[in-house]
Design an enzyme around this catalytic site. Sequence first.
Site, PDB file in Angstrom:
ATOM      1  N   THR B  12     -14.825  -5.079   8.235  1.00  0.00           N
ATOM      2  CA  THR B  12     -14.797  -4.850   6.780  1.00  0.00           C
ATOM      3  C   THR B  12     -13.527  -4.156   6.307  1.00  0.00           C
ATOM      4  OG1 THR B  12     -16.035  -2.815   7.129  1.00  0.00           O
ATOM      5  CG2 THR B  12     -17.318  -4.780   6.559  1.00  0.00           C
ATOM      6  N   CYS B 149       1.725   0.999  14.766  1.00  0.00           N
ATOM      7  CA  CYS B 149       2.543   0.006  14.073  1.00  0.00           C
ATOM      8  C   CYS B 149       4.032   0.366  14.091  1.00  0.00           C
ATOM      9  CB  CYS B 149       2.071  -0.157  12.634  1.00  0.00           C
ATOM     10  SG  CYS B 149       1.804   1.397  11.764  1.00  0.00           S
ATOM     11  N   GLN B 176       7.515   4.293   5.606  1.00  0.00           N
ATOM     12  CA  GLN B 176       6.348   3.481   5.929  1.00  0.00           C
ATOM     13  C   GLN B 176       5.535   3.075   4.701  1.00  0.00           C
ATOM     14  OE1 GLN B 176       5.864   5.909  10.144  1.00  0.00           O
ATOM     15  NE2 GLN B 176       4.080   4.877   9.326  1.00  0.00           N
ATOM     16  N   SER B 179       0.033   0.533   3.126  1.00  0.00           N
ATOM     17  CA  SER B 179      -1.056  -0.205   3.767  1.00  0.00           C
ATOM     18  C   SER B 179      -1.370   0.346   5.152  1.00  0.00           C
ATOM     19  CB  SER B 179      -0.725  -1.695   3.861  1.00  0.00           C
ATOM     20  OG  SER B 179       0.409  -1.901   4.669  1.00  0.00           O
ATOM     21  N   LYS B 205       2.974   9.981  18.241  1.00  0.00           N
ATOM     22  CA  LYS B 205       2.616   8.678  18.823  1.00  0.00           C
ATOM     23  C   LYS B 205       3.864   7.865  19.137  1.00  0.00           C
ATOM     24  CE  LYS B 205      -1.757   8.213  16.324  1.00  0.00           C
ATOM     25  NZ  LYS B 205      -2.314   7.583  15.109  1.00  0.00           N
ATOM     26  N   ARG B 235       6.386   8.479   4.244  1.00  0.00           N
ATOM     27  CA  ARG B 235       5.645   7.448   3.512  1.00  0.00           C
ATOM     28  C   ARG B 235       6.433   7.127   2.243  1.00  0.00           C
ATOM     29  NH1 ARG B 235       1.583   4.809   5.798  1.00  0.00           N
ATOM     30  NH2 ARG B 235       0.358   6.683   6.192  1.00  0.00           N
ATOM     31  N   HIS B 242       7.161  -1.607   7.407  1.00  0.00           N
ATOM     32  CA  HIS B 242       7.816  -0.339   7.704  1.00  0.00           C
ATOM     33  C   HIS B 242       9.308  -0.577   7.895  1.00  0.00           C
ATOM     34  CE1 HIS B 242       3.929   1.290   7.902  1.00  0.00           C
ATOM     35  NE2 HIS B 242       3.811   1.596   9.172  1.00  0.00           N
ATOM     36  N   ASN B 327       3.718  -3.862   9.300  1.00  0.00           N
ATOM     37  CA  ASN B 327       2.852  -2.881   9.946  1.00  0.00           C
ATOM     38  C   ASN B 327       1.434  -3.365  10.196  1.00  0.00           C
ATOM     39  OD1 ASN B 327       3.007  -2.638   7.005  1.00  0.00           O
ATOM     40  ND2 ASN B 327       1.456  -1.031   7.236  1.00  0.00           N
ATOM     41  N   THR B 328       0.872  -4.181   9.292  1.00  0.00           N
ATOM     42  CA  THR B 328      -0.526  -4.585   9.516  1.00  0.00           C
ATOM     43  C   THR B 328      -0.634  -5.957  10.173  1.00  0.00           C
ATOM     44  OG1 THR B 328      -0.609  -5.291   7.205  1.00  0.00           O
ATOM     45  CG2 THR B 328      -1.551  -3.135   7.733  1.00  0.00           C
TER      46      THR B 328
END
Lengths: 350, 350, 350, 350
Positions: B12, B149, B176, B179, B205, B235, B242, B327-328
């Site tokens: 979802t 990402c 970035q 999203s 990370k 951001r 990104h 990124n996504t």
Amino acid sequence: MNRIPVTVLGATGVVGQRFVRRLRNHPMFEVVGIAASDRSAGKRYRDACEWRLDGEPYAGLGDQVLAPSDPAEAFSPIVFSALDNAPAKEIEPAFARAGAHVFSNAASFRMDPDVPLLVPEVNPGHLALLETQRRRRDWKGSILTNPNCTTTVLVMALAPLHEAFGVETVIMTSMQAVSGAGYPGVPSLDIMGNILPHIGGEEGKVEVETGRLLGKVVDGLAVSDPMAVSALCYRAPVMDGHTESVSVRLKGNPTPDQVREVLAAWKPLPQRLGLPSAPEVPIRLHTAENRPQVRRDVELDGGMSVHVGRIRPCNVLGIKFALLGHNTERGAAGGSVLNAELAVSQGLVS
Amino acid sequence: MNRIPVTVLGATGVVGQRFVRRLRNHPMFEVVGIAASDRSAGKRYRDACEWRLDGEPYAGLGDQVLAPSDPAEAFSPIVFSALDNAPAKEIEPAFARAGAHVFSNAASFRMDPDVPLLVPEVNPGHLALLETQRRRRDWKGSILTNPNCTTTVLVMALAPLHEAFGVETVIMTSMQAVSGAGYPGVPSLDIMGNILPHIGGEEGKVEVETGRLLGKVVDGLAVSDPMAVSALCYRAPVMDGHTESVSVRLKGNPTPDQVREVLAAWKPLPQRLGLPSAPEVPIRLHTAENRPQVRRDVELDGGMSVHVGRIRPCNVLGIKFALLGHNTERGAAGGSVLNAELAVSQGLVS
Amino acid sequence: MNRIPVTVLGATGVVGQRFVRRLRNHPMFEVVGIAASDRSAGKRYRDACEWRLDGEPYAGLGDQVLAPSDPAEAFSPIVFSALDNAPAKEIEPAFARAGAHVFSNAASFRMDPDVPLLVPEVNPGHLALLETQRRRRDWKGSILTNPNCTTTVLVMALAPLHEAFGVETVIMTSMQAVSGAGYPGVPSLDIMGNILPHIGGEEGKVEVETGRLLGKVVDGLAVSDPMAVSALCYRAPVMDGHTESVSVRLKGNPTPDQVREVLAAWKPLPQRLGLPSAPEVPIRLHTAENRPQVRRDVELDGGMSVHVGRIRPCNVLGIKFALLGHNTERGAAGGSVLNAELAVSQGLVS
Amino acid sequence: MNRIPVTVLGATGVVGQRFVRRLRNHPMFEVVGIAASDRSAGKRYRDACEWRLDGEPYAGLGDQVLAPSDPAEAFSPIVFSALDNAPAKEIEPAFARAGAHVFSNAASFRMDPDVPLLVPEVNPGHLALLETQRRRRDWKGSILTNPNCTTTVLVMALAPLHEAFGVETVIMTSMQAVSGAGYPGVPSLDIMGNILPHIGGEEGKVEVETGRLLGKVVDGLAVSDPMAVSALCYRAPVMDGHTESVSVRLKGNPTPDQVREVLAAWKPLPQRLGLPSAPEVPIRLHTAENRPQVRRDVELDGGMSVHVGRIRPCNVLGIKFALLGHNTERGAAGGSVLNAELAVSQGLVS
């Protein structure tokens, strides 16, 4: 004290308007002339351009007639120049020759070794170059410059670190506001929801000017510090205020806490002198981990302080931090006015 | 060839929806199950969430009923996980124990030395960790992960340079997209006309995962490369994609032209195999000085290639360039799907 | 079928580029000429302008040399004009005199009573004006125009309502995308985080063109419908796509459901003919209460359909709804191409 | 004069913060209590929420402890409520019962015929409803409300026209700022580069409240004016300030010049009384054809004036104009404070 008469060159542009707004009701200066290109000279200020700032339109000078950019018609002992580089090259020396002290925002003369490239908190001693300038150029007046907006913000943060530790290398990525490109400047089709990876000439200016500002005066000439500076300049969809992402190698490898203490304790000359445009605290230190933020923080202190946050270790250079400053105030009009305040306080104009 | 049945966990959310959209009409995989949290399980897909992507709403699966995130009810030989880290910690091992190969976008198991942290162009050999994983964990199935990402985009550009020259140090400032924070994610009040200097956990990370991805498999376990990586993550008001501002020190000090040639010539395994989600050209090289631009370039190749431009000398580390990636897609759903394609091509599922 | 050779005038601008992109690989037309102002003529397409769209740069025609805007050098039986109004006034008649059928996006001839102002779904019968035009002007070719982008979107929604009920009065507030102003167009300093309450000449065009499009041909001349139209036009920080907030008084006071049924059932001539650029469904009806949304919906159907949602009672005029359409596709290049497809289907070119 | 002690309910939200900022250093009021939900009560203000405005964080009250929203613990003679509608329904009457005069920004009691729905420039006479309210409800205190932000801006422009000519019908399309949705409010994924065609409940509120505010008090109860109002409400990517596109039918069909004169000459009660929060000029008239603009104009006068420009003929209703006002100042916190100033000036608190 009688206020010193001043003229603003390039008064119709965005930076010119900021000069006019800053200089109205200034305790040391009085705007007697506003000048523009031949196309606008002879018109009333309000007819020659749209007013693009907030506050009182035309700073109350809407009915004043624009003079041509000619010392014969617009002379005053102090002149502020918001000219573009090309016209600055001709017009600024003409005013200096005629005896005016020209505080310029243009890039044309910045790197000449007898021209002060000045940020009052950073290198007030560079005023000493004026003696060489007068000797060499045989001008009654002089030219004094402020650096590129991105450089200005950067050296404000580096200066106390250079003094306390010594800056060896700097890598800086900027996210720059659209106002830096003037008006009409950046088309909305290019920048809305976008990031542009290139700003013409910007990186080179930052890389060269930084060492110059943190350098010395030797035998009456400016000598740049040999530090290595790498600038990566981007345009971001932001109105006013440049965000800079900085990594720096300092001698002696200080900790973030030591860096923080040095920045917090910094009280340079303009603050000690209490110059009218000097912010009480030149570097605002932020502790919240999501600050400084350009939209929320950059207008503080009339845009004259810079903001530092997130001081933390850098795996590569030792220290990194978030930096923020106002490109058209501290980095342009406000910086020039503060330069003039410093110069006057040091006896430039008698 | 018969398509392999797959299930999407966390269907979802925004990344989950991208999984579903990518997997519909996929030549190797067939979506048989879509699963969600207990709150949504039992509802039809169209009733459980808004569809946030363009193209056909719910990828045509709007009437399919969501299963609970439980292998007893939603098992399939391959599972894609768009779960958040906390639920991933419980649910992904449950599926692996039941015999599923779980391709996860979550951070929970990424740094375990027996879990492949995988970008197919970069370190396909890390599939070898699966043998150790099976031995140690006694699962019939397995967990394979894709990196953060921002890391994904970065290692795509670094991998050919590491291979050709050796990467010693990297400083990277990211700008970035919103999203990356999912939905509802970043409030408009925080990001419109603004830049945020902090993204929780992101810098760490990137700094850890980069060396891991560019590292080796020794005795069946992942061993990170000791390169020094410093990430500074911001951001920016951008929807998808990104932008990364990269400085890098390479062994042997190659010139920008040498770097360009290496990137242009790179043809890694997924491209040689012609995997369905592998972009023909993994790194798009830009020559225009004002490219790549996130809004104009990032959707090319379905968001699966990364973009490099402005390769130029860096005064501090030797080479700097502008980098951009989705990124996504590449950094999340598309990356996971490509991981699965690689694993299947190497015989993971028989 | 052999494709008809076509030339694009004004090929370097944003609308011109959209023409070129649409016409490449078009089943009826073949781009043989691209023309530009004297400043650009003689240059290769790729050297004369930046490509501002996504997809293949210059639609693969980057090496083609730009012709001057002169029928002696750039004639073809069909010509698409993306010229500005001033040059259009001279150049378009020159091509028509030379025998070309000019499909123009400019405003110069739109309101001439012997020039078709055409939206194929709305008033295909206005092609009949061409006979009068030929008789009066003694041109071998002709000029056919498409309306202002805002008008185009509006009449697409009004046409079926006018046919079914009769439109008496319309009040429409538009929130228009920046792409409507071309490139460089709207400065980012003016529109970021802002709404502009004025678009020069726009309101008058919408108010006049709407009645003209929904009017009749009487004795070979266009006669406008006497409906009252009031347009209030604003610029909003949106890239592509005009949102229109519409209130309308219809004869017989139909209910929202009756309006919805009429819009849903509309199948005008281009759809019945299956013209290549005609969207299958000319009006996309949205039921979700927060749709249509410009960023999420406007690119559907290549930007050729319009979107209607939130049909509800209006306390003042009876019916109100949200309307959305693509300003540079349906409202410019795509609209002109569809006009040409219709004209050819009706035997304009033999 | 001694300042009257006041409490702010809902002090942690965006509107609550604006209340606190406005009331610090207020000449008539002194903030003695700040209250919040049980989740925040007992915490220091600075620990319970982020400060989201510019200027001094927490208006200097960062160390003050938040009280629960309970008259037993947070009573004061005047209370400002920034509560959401649901809690307002319980909490506001509890304070009124305890004797406080509650100035509420919530919608819960606005349309009760014995509760003043008040804009001081528009309907100061509606204070007379308080007598009925006291009689009917048997409260020692009272509840007074301000309208929805969009309504407030609209009635400021309509009131002098209703007085001078009589308003018969109004059609208004709004382009509303994201700050109207509070924090976190509108996700950036929904609004960046987008326009949303729906704001839940907004249109109905504007349509009902407008007639109520321009109506009368008859027999101690509010009676709405029967004018027809149609509102079409959109969300736009703007921070603060609602732009409204207004068409209006006035009795006697005045010309745009007559309308302009009436608006210019308007000097309602708060301005005649010189109430502290009343802007000197309630309606700022703009003559430049591209003004008012929300980003450039809305902060003038502390956001308490509204802006009108582009008054021109409407083909349908007679007159149309561009309207602008500050949604969270004039339309929320500032409006409530001005209500309290008016009520005190009329003897509400002795």
